[in-house]
Structures are given as C-alpha cells and as structure tokens.
Motif scaffolding. Structure first.
Motif, PDB file in Angstrom:
ATOM      1  N   LEU A 110      -9.880  -5.415   1.824  1.00 15.83           N
ATOM      2  CA  LEU A 110      -8.756  -4.507   1.677  1.00 15.83           C
ATOM      3  C   LEU A 110      -9.161  -3.149   1.103  1.00 15.83           C
ATOM      4  O   LEU A 110      -8.804  -2.098   1.647  1.00 15.83           O
ATOM      5  CB  LEU A 110      -7.686  -5.148   0.783  1.00 15.83           C
ATOM      6  N   LYS A 111      -9.910  -3.138   0.017  1.00 16.54           N
ATOM      7  CA  LYS A 111     -10.263  -1.869  -0.621  1.00 16.54           C
ATOM      8  C   LYS A 111     -11.126  -1.016   0.302  1.00 16.54           C
ATOM      9  O   LYS A 111     -10.956   0.212   0.382  1.00 16.54           O
ATOM     10  CB  LYS A 111     -10.977  -2.124  -1.948  1.00 16.54           C
ATOM     11  N   GLU A 112     -12.038  -1.622   1.007  1.00 14.34           N
ATOM     12  CA  GLU A 112     -12.879  -0.892   1.953  1.00 14.34           C
ATOM     13  C   GLU A 112     -12.035  -0.348   3.105  1.00 14.34           C
ATOM     14  O   GLU A 112     -12.236   0.778   3.578  1.00 14.34           O
ATOM     15  CB  GLU A 112     -13.985  -1.809   2.481  1.00 14.34           C
ATOM     16  N   LYS A 168      -2.513  12.566  -4.384  1.00 20.63           N
ATOM     17  CA  LYS A 168      -2.678  11.672  -5.540  1.00 20.63           C
ATOM     18  C   LYS A 168      -3.347  10.355  -5.158  1.00 20.63           C
ATOM     19  O   LYS A 168      -3.562   9.499  -6.017  1.00 20.63           O
ATOM     20  CB  LYS A 168      -1.317  11.409  -6.189  1.00 20.63           C
ATOM     21  N   GLY A 169      -3.654  10.176  -3.889  1.00 15.72           N
ATOM     22  CA  GLY A 169      -4.377   8.987  -3.465  1.00 15.72           C
ATOM     23  C   GLY A 169      -3.489   7.858  -2.994  1.00 15.72           C
ATOM     24  O   GLY A 169      -2.377   8.090  -2.509  1.00 15.72           O
ATOM     25  N   VAL A 170      -3.959   6.631  -3.164  1.00  5.80           N
ATOM     26  CA  VAL A 170      -3.283   5.441  -2.659  1.00  5.80           C
ATOM     27  C   VAL A 170      -3.166   4.405  -3.766  1.00  5.80           C
ATOM     28  O   VAL A 170      -4.155   4.098  -4.444  1.00  5.80           O
ATOM     29  CB  VAL A 170      -4.067   4.816  -1.481  1.00  5.80           C
ATOM     30  N   LEU A 171      -1.956   3.878  -3.962  1.00  2.00           N
ATOM     31  CA  LEU A 171      -1.744   2.746  -4.850  1.00  2.00           C
ATOM     32  C   LEU A 171      -1.673   1.483  -4.001  1.00  2.00           C
ATOM     33  O   LEU A 171      -1.064   1.479  -2.930  1.00  2.00           O
ATOM     34  CB  LEU A 171      -0.431   2.896  -5.622  1.00  2.00           C
ATOM     35  N   PHE A 172      -2.274   0.392  -4.473  1.00  2.00           N
ATOM     36  CA  PHE A 172      -2.195  -0.839  -3.697  1.00  2.00           C
ATOM     37  C   PHE A 172      -2.289  -2.054  -4.603  1.00  2.00           C
ATOM     38  O   PHE A 172      -2.768  -1.976  -5.739  1.00  2.00           O
ATOM     39  CB  PHE A 172      -3.295  -0.895  -2.634  1.00  2.00           C
ATOM     40  N   ARG A 173      -1.816  -3.163  -4.079  1.00  2.00           N
ATOM     41  CA  ARG A 173      -1.952  -4.445  -4.765  1.00  2.00           C
ATOM     42  C   ARG A 173      -2.162  -5.518  -3.719  1.00  2.00           C
ATOM     43  O   ARG A 173      -1.448  -5.595  -2.719  1.00  2.00           O
ATOM     44  CB  ARG A 173      -0.711  -4.751  -5.598  1.00  2.00           C
ATOM     45  N   ARG A 174      -3.141  -6.369  -3.951  1.00  2.00           N
ATOM     46  CA  ARG A 174      -3.451  -7.448  -3.021  1.00  2.00           C
ATOM     47  C   ARG A 174      -2.459  -8.593  -3.178  1.00  2.00           C
ATOM     48  O   ARG A 174      -1.979  -8.844  -4.272  1.00  2.00           O
ATOM     49  CB  ARG A 174      -4.859  -7.992  -3.294  1.00  2.00           C
ATOM     50  N   ASN A 175      -2.207  -9.283  -2.077  1.00  2.00           N
ATOM     51  CA  ASN A 175      -1.441 -10.519  -2.218  1.00  2.00           C
ATOM     52  C   ASN A 175      -2.392 -11.645  -2.638  1.00  2.00           C
ATOM     53  O   ASN A 175      -3.604 -11.476  -2.700  1.00  2.00           O
ATOM     54  CB  ASN A 175      -0.700 -10.866  -0.922  1.00  2.00           C
ATOM     55  N   ARG A 229      -5.771   1.816  -7.643  1.00  2.00           N
ATOM     56  CA  ARG A 229      -5.650   3.144  -7.055  1.00  2.00           C
ATOM     57  C   ARG A 229      -6.965   3.562  -6.411  1.00  2.00           C
ATOM     58  O   ARG A 229      -8.043   3.315  -6.941  1.00  2.00           O
ATOM     59  CB  ARG A 229      -5.257   4.171  -8.116  1.00  2.00           C
ATOM     60  N   ILE A 230      -6.848   4.207  -5.255  1.00  2.00           N
ATOM     61  CA  ILE A 230      -7.981   4.852  -4.611  1.00  2.00           C
ATOM     62  C   ILE A 230      -7.695   6.350  -4.585  1.00  2.00           C
ATOM     63  O   ILE A 230      -6.641   6.765  -4.093  1.00  2.00           O
ATOM     64  CB  ILE A 230      -8.177   4.325  -3.173  1.00  2.00           C
ATOM     65  N   PRO A 231      -8.576   7.186  -5.138  1.00  2.00           N
ATOM     66  CA  PRO A 231      -8.312   8.626  -5.151  1.00  2.00           C
ATOM     67  C   PRO A 231      -8.371   9.218  -3.738  1.00  2.00           C
ATOM     68  O   PRO A 231      -9.053   8.685  -2.859  1.00  2.00           O
ATOM     69  CB  PRO A 231      -9.433   9.182  -6.034  1.00  2.00           C
ATOM     70  N   ALA A 232      -7.651  10.309  -3.542  1.00  2.00           N
ATOM     71  CA  ALA A 232      -7.679  11.002  -2.264  1.00  2.00           C
ATOM     72  C   ALA A 232      -8.968  11.807  -2.130  1.00  2.00           C
ATOM     73  O   ALA A 232      -9.559  12.232  -3.132  1.00  2.00           O
ATOM     74  CB  ALA A 232      -6.474  11.921  -2.147  1.00  2.00           C
ATOM     75  N   VAL A 244       0.872  -1.174   0.000  1.00  2.00           N
ATOM     76  CA  VAL A 244       0.000   0.000   0.000  1.00  2.00           C
ATOM     77  C   VAL A 244       0.908   1.222   0.000  1.00  2.00           C
ATOM     78  O   VAL A 244       1.683   1.422   0.933  1.00  2.00           O
ATOM     79  CB  VAL A 244      -0.913   0.024   1.251  1.00  2.00           C
ATOM     80  N   VAL A 245       0.848   2.029  -1.070  1.00  2.00           N
ATOM     81  CA  VAL A 245       1.706   3.204  -1.185  1.00  2.00           C
ATOM     82  C   VAL A 245       0.834   4.453  -1.078  1.00  2.00           C
ATOM     83  O   VAL A 245      -0.030   4.694  -1.928  1.00  2.00           O
ATOM     84  CB  VAL A 245       2.474   3.225  -2.529  1.00  2.00           C
ATOM     85  N   THR A 246       1.053   5.247  -0.027  1.00  2.00           N
ATOM     86  CA  THR A 246       0.307   6.485   0.142  1.00  2.00           C
ATOM     87  C   THR A 246       0.993   7.594  -0.649  1.00  2.00           C
ATOM     88  O   THR A 246       2.216   7.738  -0.606  1.00  2.00           O
ATOM     89  CB  THR A 246       0.197   6.869   1.622  1.00  2.00           C
TER      90      THR A 246
END
Length: 311
Positions: free
Chosen positions: A273-275, A218-225, A241-244, A212-214
């Motif tokens: 995770l996304k929630e 620009k929001g949050v980048l993430f990838r699930r395992n 990506r989740i927008p800020a 999870v990269v804050t």
C-alpha cells in the motif's frame, strides 16, 4: 511482470477550459488569457492515465451522438484506449466548463449529458470484464444506481474496488463496508463524515477497507485495513502520511484522477500500500506540471524517471 488489468467505469466529458489570472467572483467577468477544448471526464481521465502507465484497461462509459462524442471515440482509439465498451447514445456528450487561474487552481461546472445514460444493465453485460480485472475503479459522475451495480459486480467476482467519491455527495451507509479502497480528497472526506481535526480517523472507522485522503500540497493521509496490515506486518490504528512531491504547478485539473489511476495500477501490480501511494503521488505530481486534463497525464517512463531522480 504481468501486465496489470484494470476495469474503469465512469464519465466522458469534453473539457472547455479557460485560463485567466484569477477565477471570477459571482456576477463578475474577467478577461481570459487562452482557451482550449480537451478530452476529460473523471472516468476517461482515470482510464487514459492507467493506459499511459502501461495497464491493460477496459473502460465502460457513454458519449452522445454529437461532434464531441465522435471526437472522443476517435481520440481513445488514437491513444491506445479501446472504446468497445463506450456506448454512443442520442443527445449531447458530457461537458465540463473549467476556469484555471495563474496559480493552477480551478473551478468546474459539469453538465453530465450522456453520462446519465450509463445504466446498471450496461454493466451486467460486462461480466467477463469484471472477471478479468485485477482492480475495478469507479467515481460518482454516473448515476448512483450504476455505481451501486459496479460495487455489486465487483463483490460477485471478488475483485478489489476503488471508489473515488467525486463529485462529493452522501453515500449509502452499507457501501462503507463493501469497498476495498475509499479515495476522497479532504473536502470529500469531510462531507462523508470525516473530521479534519482527527485526521479523518472517524471516517476510517466506518470502513472495512482502507482510507486514502488526498490533500494536494499537504500530501496523502492513509490507514490500512486489517487485511493489509497483516499482509505487510505493519501496525494499524492511526492515520499515516506521505508528503507531496514539490513541483511547479501549472494546472491541477486532473491531479486527483492521475493519483487514482496510479494507485490502481500499482495495486494491480501487487505493490504494498505505501509503495503504491508513493507511485500514485508521483503520477499526480507530474500531472500538475502540464495544462489540461488528459493532456497532462504522464507516461510510465516519465514517472519512473521522476522517482529515480529523487531517490
């Protein structure tokens, strides 16, 4: 809903905050607008934020036997965070010297003080706390051997561990295969070997857990395992990506800590995770609308009201 239980291990600092029109360049003096002393430290910030969000929090840390240390312990008690696992040692409490400009940007110098005296043996005494936790949280403002012990004990008790790799530094390679969630900001992710041009997918490839990269506004980048992908029935592979949230910015000092706490609480509640990331983003957004570190941390009802207002 069962009250989530978090174990947070980390630093305690007195934050000495100067507010000015802009942050000075090297060798330059600028006139400040105001000054305040507020409780801080990444560990204490995350523990207090989680407490305000309704979690049952055990916090392991260290303060000095100076006035700052005594004030910190009393502050924890007054604000519902039991400091039984915060040891008091001879010497100074950690201090952070912070300058905040009119856009809410900050510059920080940290003097660790008592935080350097939090040792692996202190964690060995807390086996029951690891056993009781739903999620374990740690950062890098305590000795690296203590962080390593936290990872070891989380594995021993089979507890998911969130590592917030701040302040930025290189990490032992085996850690990447042993933590459930790595939560850096984009600068920390780059230092750890991630490529911004590839949305840090190369860093995710090193992990057994989730990245999870804050990225601030620009929001949050993430990838699930793989385990989370399978549980949620969603495809993995690329970074999502989740927008800020758009809010007026006053002070970003504790935004990262607020995010980590919100994320940990949501995961401990069993949210997907996304929630969990959306909830964490709301906590962080509210934190930047107020000045200071722990003084800016929102309460649960504020976060829920905020999210209801934007649905």
């Amino acid at each position: 809903m069962t009250r989530p239980r978090l174990l947070v291990i980390g630093s305690v600092n007195a934050d000495l905050v100067a507010y000015a029109e802009r942050i000075p360049h090297a060798g330059e003096t600028v006139k400040g607008r105001r000054f305040s002393t507020v409780p801080g430290g990444k560990g204490a910030n995350q523990a207090m934020a989680a407490c305000r969000l309704g979690a049952a929090v055990t916090f392991i840390g260290a303060v000095g036997d100076d006035a700052y240390g005594r004030d910190m312990l009393q502050y924890f008690r007054d604000n519902g965070l039991e400091p039984a696992r915060v040891k008091q040692v001879p010497g100074s409490t950690g201090v952070a010297l912070i300058t905040v400009d009119d856009r809410g940007n900050n510059q920080i110098v940290v003097v660790p003080g008592a935080n350097d005296q939090l040792q692996p043996a202190d964690l060995e005494e807390c086996g029951d706390d690891f056993a009781a936790a739903d999620v374990v949280v740690i950062q890098l403002e305590t000795p690296i051997v203590t962080v390593a012990k936290a990872i070891e004990m989380a594995e021993r008790w089979q507890k998911p561990l969130i590592l917030n790799p701040a302040p930025a530094q290189s990490l032992p390679e085996d850690w990447f295969r042993r933590i459930a969630y790595l939560v850096p900001n984009e600068h920390e992710a780059a230092l750890l070997g991630g490529d911004r041009a590839r949305d840090f997918t190369d860093l995710q490839e090193k992990l057994a857990g989730s990245l999870v990269v804050t990225m601030g506004e620009k929001g949050v980048l993430f990838r699930r395992n793989d385990r989370v992908v399978e549980a949620e029935g969603e495809p993995g592979g690329t970074m999502d990506r989740i927008p800020a949230f758009s809010v007026p910015v006053v002070d970003t000092t504790a935004a990262g800590d607020a995010f980590v706490a919100g994320f940990a609480v949501a995961l401990a509640e069993g949210r997907p995770l996304k929630e969990a990331l959306r909830f964490a983003s709301a906590v962080a957004a509210l934190s930047v609308t107020k000045a200071g570190a722990q003084t800016s941390l929102p309460r649960r009802d504020e976060v829920e009201h905020f999210l209801e207002g934007i649905r």
